[in-house]
Design an enzyme around this catalytic site. Structure first.
Site, PDB file in Angstrom:
ATOM      1  N   LYS A 194      -8.689  13.506   4.024  1.00  9.98           N
ATOM      2  CA  LYS A 194      -7.966  12.177   4.130  1.00  9.98           C
ATOM      3  C   LYS A 194      -6.894  12.578   5.424  1.00  9.98           C
ATOM      4  O   LYS A 194      -6.822  13.511   5.942  1.00  9.98           O
ATOM      5  CB  LYS A 194      -7.141  12.426   2.864  1.00  9.98           C
ATOM      6  N   ARG A 195      -6.257  11.566   6.035  1.00 10.19           N
ATOM      7  CA  ARG A 195      -5.220  11.706   6.953  1.00 10.19           C
ATOM      8  C   ARG A 195      -4.284  12.844   6.640  1.00 10.19           C
ATOM      9  O   ARG A 195      -4.133  12.971   5.242  1.00 10.19           O
ATOM     10  CB  ARG A 195      -4.410  10.610   7.179  1.00 10.19           C
TER      11      ARG A 195
ATOM     12  N   LYS B  74     -14.815   8.003  -4.556  1.00  6.49           N
ATOM     13  CA  LYS B  74     -16.179   8.460  -3.810  1.00  6.49           C
ATOM     14  C   LYS B  74     -16.566   9.874  -4.461  1.00  6.49           C
ATOM     15  O   LYS B  74     -17.729   9.859  -5.012  1.00  6.49           O
ATOM     16  CB  LYS B  74     -16.140   8.510  -2.366  1.00  6.49           C
TER      17      LYS B  74
ATOM     18  N   HIS C  33       0.786  -1.324   0.009  1.00  2.00           N
ATOM     19  CA  HIS C  33      -0.107  -0.131  -0.057  1.00  2.00           C
ATOM     20  C   HIS C  33       0.766   1.295  -0.088  1.00  2.00           C
ATOM     21  O   HIS C  33       0.281   2.449  -0.043  1.00  2.00           O
ATOM     22  CB  HIS C  33      -0.905   0.117   1.231  1.00  2.00           C
TER      23      HIS C  33
HETATM   24  C1  LIG Z   1     -12.366   6.826   1.843  1.00  2.00           C
HETATM   25  C2  LIG Z   1     -11.583   7.177   3.252  1.00  2.00           C
HETATM   26  C3  LIG Z   1     -10.338   7.398   3.705  1.00  2.00           C
HETATM   27  C4  LIG Z   1      -9.496   7.195   2.365  1.00  2.00           C
HETATM   28  O1  LIG Z   1      -9.378   8.676   1.648  1.00  2.00           O
HETATM   29  P1  LIG Z   1      -8.100   8.939   0.724  1.00  2.00           P
HETATM   30  O2  LIG Z   1      -8.645  10.208   0.235  1.00  2.00           O
HETATM   31  O3  LIG Z   1      -8.109   7.956  -0.182  1.00  2.00           O
HETATM   32  O4  LIG Z   1      -6.869   8.886   1.625  1.00  2.00           O
HETATM   33  C5  LIG Z   1      -9.949   7.806   4.527  1.00  2.00           C
HETATM   34  N1  LIG Z   1     -10.769   8.086   5.801  1.00  2.00           N
HETATM   35  C6  LIG Z   1     -12.167   7.909   5.595  1.00  2.00           C
HETATM   36  C7  LIG Z   1     -12.821   8.092   6.569  1.00  2.00           C
HETATM   37  C8  LIG Z   1     -12.782   7.493   4.610  1.00  2.00           C
HETATM   38  O5  LIG Z   1     -13.931   7.003   4.362  1.00  2.00           O
END
Ligand SMILES: *Cc1c(COP(=O)(O)O)cnc(C)c1O
Length: 755
Positions: free
Chosen positions: A494-495, A605, A314
């Site tokens: 995102k994180r 999404k 990953h």
């Molecule tokens: C989809 C999702 C992620 C991943 O988001 P990225 O933009 O791909 O890093 C992280 N946290 C939550 C709560 C999510 O639903």
């Protein structure tokens, strides 16, 4: 009387109409559990075990009702009794079993595995307080234990329990299970979460996430990924990982034996997909169990395991690849350390001249990814670009040895949650416009026929606006902020990590603030929303959160700027918040430094729900761009190859970029009087220092290009017709990112559970 009404009386001795939301939630939970309890498990000779340290499953009530096909019926019964399913959904607490994209991927996969009737369980740990609950105090992130087990949950206790032997003591587990019903399927799978028998929540210090890291017998399953910034934290992670995989391996061996395996043929009964390297200790653990308890020779055990395990990579961030000092492994699990030394001997004998592929390096550290690559049957990346980078550079030496092991499985998301549950308005539009069975085949391309149909474009706009209303309600309930009316909603969730470059969007906000101050007013008001947690030990990431919270306050209090610009940081970003944000967004920020984001799933999404992507060509953004075409996406920044070359040459010079006239005033604003008046000088100065001297993830290299790209995107938004045409194309092409497609590929190329 409906079964739900009966359950209400039987449980609470009161009619459904008199119950609180919390009580109705309990009734619906029992109603669903009764139905899934009655479903048979999927069956096949070979069974998939998806092992992951995280399962970020989100609330389950809605998605279970949807998968069981009784959502509308339940809604009607509740309405007839004066109850609201919408309010009951709010009463459920979100399980806190994951951290970010990797855990959310595992959750989407469980839903698709069950929906495709593949016999496959998730296996992980039952964290009592999850990662942490994020709160903001003095414009800074603070962390609290995220209690989620203090209400009725989907977990069901089982009678399964295993001993897990550590150096100085043996711990006992208890297995809990969550049923995973497939969409419109009669059969189910399970998420199986091991917990520690002797866990003790009382050792947590007050409201904090601090606890005695050495009290292993009490702390092991309290939190996910406790701070590993010190030795006790690293040891705790080794304890936790081993506890997870020893339980998993014992479970897999038991279930395979019960089906008739002699364990030399383990691969005919089990396939074990490990989600990143956190479960990689399962390889030596299998060898330990097979040789000690089941009379296989080392060579036989090694062969059986290698044919059974498959590894998903990953990350290509060097610092995120796990390397454990052998001394730590010896201190916690000496028998496993001995087996890792044997594995190291095997590789030294086979590849004596290749330092880059050894199991144990010159500093006596075990490379978990190297173990996982040598002793597995498949190694996959999670987006086309990511897999190419693994083959061509990061894991090139391994690719030369095992060209056939490497394969790509571009990530996906479950459309049950991210479309059907999250965006019913869009589903109504699909029902209206699409004649195919879009809920199952995920083909929305029929929408393309409506590109020039003004009514359809108007409907898409209306759906977006009603989702913005829902987001407004959520933000107000969640943290008391009021979303501006009629604003373009621009979201980065995102994180927090420097490679994802939230700092670059913060610098854009400074640009916009100064621009508005200078009298250049945007045509539409702009609301920029961030969400995400920063690891407790990741100081710069917390400094970036601090900068954003300060900017939010500065702008909200400035009457010259606040009518045109709003900055919101969502507190405690999680799956529930994500559902509200992706459906309401106009713009999706996917701005990682090219080559650093393996795939991303947030990007998918947003696309599915009709936000346009502002992005670098990184991870799955490349595949999004190929699908929608360059007219329907906003791309900026250096290419992945340019960045890989720049790292190789070491030629990036943050100072030189900082000194550019368009950049310096933006960066210096971080430590200017406006920010210093609100924020903490040490945090702001440290961030300023980092960006001007190091900027390891090169926010400045792409900043000017980013600013220009964003101005183009905002300008494009002013032409409503062409904007919603682009939106329509994005939605129509999003079908590729269904996790059903991804799982079908895993099944056909790696798992073969149906053969
Ligand atoms: C989809 C999702 C992620 C991943 O988001 P990225 O933009 O791909 O890093 C992280 N946290 C939550 C709560 C999510 O639903």
């Amino acid at each position: 009387m409906h079964r739900i009404e009966e359950l209400a009386l039987a449980t609470f001795d009161r009619p459904l109409k008199d119950l609180s939301d919390q009580e109705v939630y309990k009734v619906l939970l029992d109603f669903v559990q009764d139905q899934t309890q009655a479903q048979p498990l999927n069956q096949s000779k070979r069974k998939l075990y998806y092992i992951s340290a995280e399962f970020l499953i989100g609330k389950l009530l809605t998605s279970n009702l949807l998968n069981l096909g009784c959502y509308d019926e339940v809604q009607a019964v509740l309405e007839a009794n004066g109850q609201s399913l919408h309010d009951v959904e709010k009463a459920e607490k979100e399980p806190s079993l994951g951290n970010g994209g990797l855990g959310r991927l595992a959750a989407c996969f469980l839903d698709s595995i069950a929906s495709l009737e593949i016999n496959g369980d998730g296996v992980g740990l039952n964290y009592h307080f999850g990662l942490f609950r994020q709160v903001f105090k003095d414009n800074q992130q603070a962390s609290r234990p995220d209690a989620w087990l203090d209400q009725p949950t989907w977990l069901k206790p089982s009678t399964i329990s295993y001993p897990v032997p550590f150096k100085d003591f043996t711990l006992k587990s208890t297995l809990y299970e969550i049923d995973v019903p497939g969409y419109q399927q009669a059969s189910k799978n399970r998420l199986r979460l091991f917990d520690l028998d002797s866990v003790d929540e009382a050792i947590i210090e007050g409201e904090s996430i601090h606890f005695d890291k050495e009290a292993i017998k009490k702390n092991l399953t309290l939190f996910l990924y406790p701070d590993d910034s010190d030795q006790a934290g690293e040891l705790l992670r080794i304890y936790q990982q081993y506890f997870m995989v020893s339980n998993a391996a014992q479970l897999i061996i038991d279930e395979s034996l019960a089906k008739g395996s002699n364990l030399k043929d383990l691969d005919e009964y089990a396939v074990v997909q490990i989600n990143d390297t956190h479960p990689a200790f399962i390889i030596p653990e299998f060898i330990r169990l097979l040789t000690q308890n089941h009379d296989l020779s080392f060579e036989e055990a090694l062969e059986a395991v290698t044919k059974t395990v498959a590894f998903t990579n990953h990350t290509i961030l060097a610092e995120a690849l796990e390397k454990w000092p052998m001394a730590y492994i010896e201190a916690v699990i000496p028998e496993i350390a001995a087996i890792i030394r044997q594995l190291d001997q095997v590789i030294q004998a086979k590849f004596p001249d290749q330092a880059a592929v050894q199991v144990i390096d010159a500093d006596d550290r075990a490379h978990m990814a190297h173990i996982a690559i040598h002793f597995s049957k498949s190694v996959n990346g999670v987006a086309a670009l990511h897999t190419d980078i693994l083959k061509d550079s990061e894991l090139h030496d391994f690719y030369l040895i095992y060209p056939d092991k490497f394969n790509n499985k571009t990530n996906g998301i479950t459309f049950r949650r991210w479309l059907m549950a999250a965006n019913p308005g869009l589903c109504d539009l699909f029902d209206d416009k699409l004649s195919n069975n879009w809920r199952l085949d995920h083909d929305f391309t029929g929408l393309l026929d409506y590109q020039d149909d003004l009514d359809t474009l108007e409907q898409i706009k209306q759906i977006k606006e009603s989702n913005k209303e829902a987001l407004k309600e959520f933000l107000y309930d969640n943290q008391g902020v009021t979303l501006h009316e009629n604003a373009i909603i621009d979201v980065q969730i995102k994180r927090f990590h420097e490679y994802k470059r939230q700092q670059m969007l913060a610098l854009y906000i400074i640009h916009k603030y100064l621009d508005i101050k200078a009298g250049n007013l945007p045509t539409s008001p702009i609301t920029i929303i961030f969400g995400g947690k920063a690891a407790p030990a990741y100081i710069i990431a917390q400094d970036i959160i601090h900068l954003i919270l300060n900017l939010s306050e500065l702008i909200a209090k400035d009457p010259d700027v606040s009518p045109y610009l709003q900055v919101i940081m969502v507190e405690n970003y999680n799956v529930t918040a994500c559902e509200k944000l992706v459906t309401a967004a106009d713009i999706s920020e996917q701005i990682s430094l090219a080559s650093k984001e393996a795939s991303g799933t947030g990007n998918m999404k947003f696309m599915l729900n009709g936000a346009l992507t502002v992005c670098t060509l990184d991870g799955a953004n490349v595949e999004i761009a190929n699908l929608v075409g360059e007219d329907n996406i906003f791309i900026f920044g250096k290419s992945s190859q340019e960045i890989v070359d720049l790292y190789a040459s070491g030629d990036y010079d943050a100072q030189a970029y900082y000194q550019r006239p368009a950049i310096q005033p933006l960066v210096d604003f971080i430590v200017g009087p406006e920010m210093m008046a609100i924020g903490q000088a040490d945090r702001l100065e440290r961030l300023h220092q980092d960006i001007t001297t190091k900027d390891w993830f090169m926010a400045l290299i792409d900043l000017e290009d980013f600013i220009q790209c964003k101005e183009e995107a905002y300008l494009a938004y002013q032409d409503s017709r062409s904007w919603y045409q682009k939106t329509l194309v994005n939605i129509a092409k999003a079908g590729y990112f269904s996790s059903d497609r991804t799982i079908q590929q895993y099944e056909e190329d790696i798992w073969h559970t149906r053969d």
